[in-house]
Scaffold this active site. Structure first.
Site, PDB file in Angstrom:
ATOM      1  N   HIS A 193     -65.500 -10.953  15.342  1.00  0.00           N
ATOM      2  CA  HIS A 193     -64.183 -11.177  15.085  1.00  0.00           C
ATOM      3  C   HIS A 193     -63.872 -11.801  16.489  1.00  0.00           C
ATOM      4  CE1 HIS A 193     -65.228  -7.415  16.349  1.00  0.00           C
ATOM      5  NE2 HIS A 193     -64.904  -7.610  17.020  1.00  0.00           N
ATOM      6  N   HIS A 235     -61.358 -11.554  19.646  1.00  0.00           N
ATOM      7  CA  HIS A 235     -60.078 -11.107  20.370  1.00  0.00           C
ATOM      8  C   HIS A 235     -58.494 -11.858  20.688  1.00  0.00           C
ATOM      9  CE1 HIS A 235     -60.798  -7.031  20.533  1.00  0.00           C
ATOM     10  NE2 HIS A 235     -62.518  -7.392  20.510  1.00  0.00           N
TER      11      HIS A 235
HETATM   12  P1  5GP Z   1     -64.648  -4.863  19.053  1.00  0.00           P
HETATM   13  O1  5GP Z   1     -64.961  -3.500  20.620  1.00  0.00           O
HETATM   14  O2  5GP Z   1     -65.895  -4.455  18.165  1.00  0.00           O
HETATM   15  O3  5GP Z   1     -64.803  -6.321  20.355  1.00  0.00           O
HETATM   16  O4  5GP Z   1     -63.168  -4.985  18.693  1.00  0.00           O
HETATM   17  C1  5GP Z   1     -63.281  -3.795  17.481  1.00  0.00           C
HETATM   18  C2  5GP Z   1     -61.747  -3.944  17.951  1.00  0.00           C
HETATM   19  O5  5GP Z   1     -61.132  -3.631  16.310  1.00  0.00           O
HETATM   20  C3  5GP Z   1     -60.889  -3.254  18.972  1.00  0.00           C
HETATM   21  O6  5GP Z   1     -59.678  -3.544  19.747  1.00  0.00           O
HETATM   22  C4  5GP Z   1     -60.173  -1.584  18.115  1.00  0.00           C
HETATM   23  O7  5GP Z   1     -58.481  -2.080  18.412  1.00  0.00           O
HETATM   24  C5  5GP Z   1     -59.962  -2.554  16.823  1.00  0.00           C
HETATM   25  N1  5GP Z   1     -60.246  -2.033  15.165  1.00  0.00           N
HETATM   26  C6  5GP Z   1     -60.766  -0.804  15.157  1.00  0.00           C
HETATM   27  N2  5GP Z   1     -60.445  -0.029  13.628  1.00  0.00           N
HETATM   28  C7  5GP Z   1     -59.034  -0.493  13.946  1.00  0.00           C
HETATM   29  C8  5GP Z   1     -58.144  -0.704  12.186  1.00  0.00           C
HETATM   30  O8  5GP Z   1     -58.387  -0.287  11.428  1.00  0.00           O
HETATM   31  N3  5GP Z   1     -56.842  -1.370  12.036  1.00  0.00           N
HETATM   32  C9  5GP Z   1     -57.213  -2.237  13.397  1.00  0.00           C
HETATM   33  N4  5GP Z   1     -55.658  -3.192  13.178  1.00  0.00           N
HETATM   34  N5  5GP Z   1     -57.920  -2.888  14.290  1.00  0.00           N
HETATM   35  C10 5GP Z   1     -59.319  -2.138  14.497  1.00  0.00           C
END
Ligand code: 5GP
Length: 137
Positions: free
Chosen positions: A97, A99
């Protein structure tokens, strides 16, 4: 199943802002800044190393479209794009993903790069660049 696959399958709720056959975008639950959005491939590739090139091209093209929309929707002053690959890089959901983080004056979101330039000499830069170039071939 990753949490993002559950969103794709509508097994858990989310606020979807864009969807096509290949990618989906929805509000990040944390809303680090107003409008913080995630864009993900529908297939659960874990990280950038696993992403098929054509899918990555499509994802970045849609990311640009969303960046325009999010900037305009909230009158943001800037946008950060962030993609964490691996635990050490801060990845917590192992489904690729980006952001899309709109930026505002005094939004308290802090990305600062440490500056190690004073610990390096010209040879250090040359060696590092040579290692990367060698690994490209
Ligand atoms: P990472 O840390 O892997 O780059 O980002 C994962 C992102 O996924 C985090 O910013 C977190 O807030 C988001 N996230 C995790 N679980 C959920 C969820 O159930 N729904 C949504 N909309 N975002 C989520």
């Amino acid at each position: 199943m990753t949490v993002f696959e559950m969103i794709v399958a509508r097994k858990i709720p989310s606020h979807i802002v864009y969807e096509d056959d290949l990618v989906i975008a929805f509000l990040d639950i944390q809303q680090t800044t107003k409008g913080h959005t995630l864009i993900v491939p529908k297939e659960p590739y874990e990280n950038i190393f696993d992403m098929p090139k054509d899918l990555l091209k499509h994802l970045i093209a849609v990311t640009q479209k969303l960046a325009f929309s999010i900037k305009n929707a909230f009158n943001a002053s800037g946008i950060n794009l962030l993609n964490n690959n691996g635990v050490v890089a801060g990845q917590t959901v192992f489904h690729y993903h980006f952001h899309i983080i709109p930026r505002y004056e005094d939004d308290n979101f802090d990305i600062t790069f440490s500056n190690n330039a004073d610990q390096l000499n010209e040879d250090d830069y040359k060696n590092r660049a040579a290692l990367i170039k060698a690994a490209l071939s």
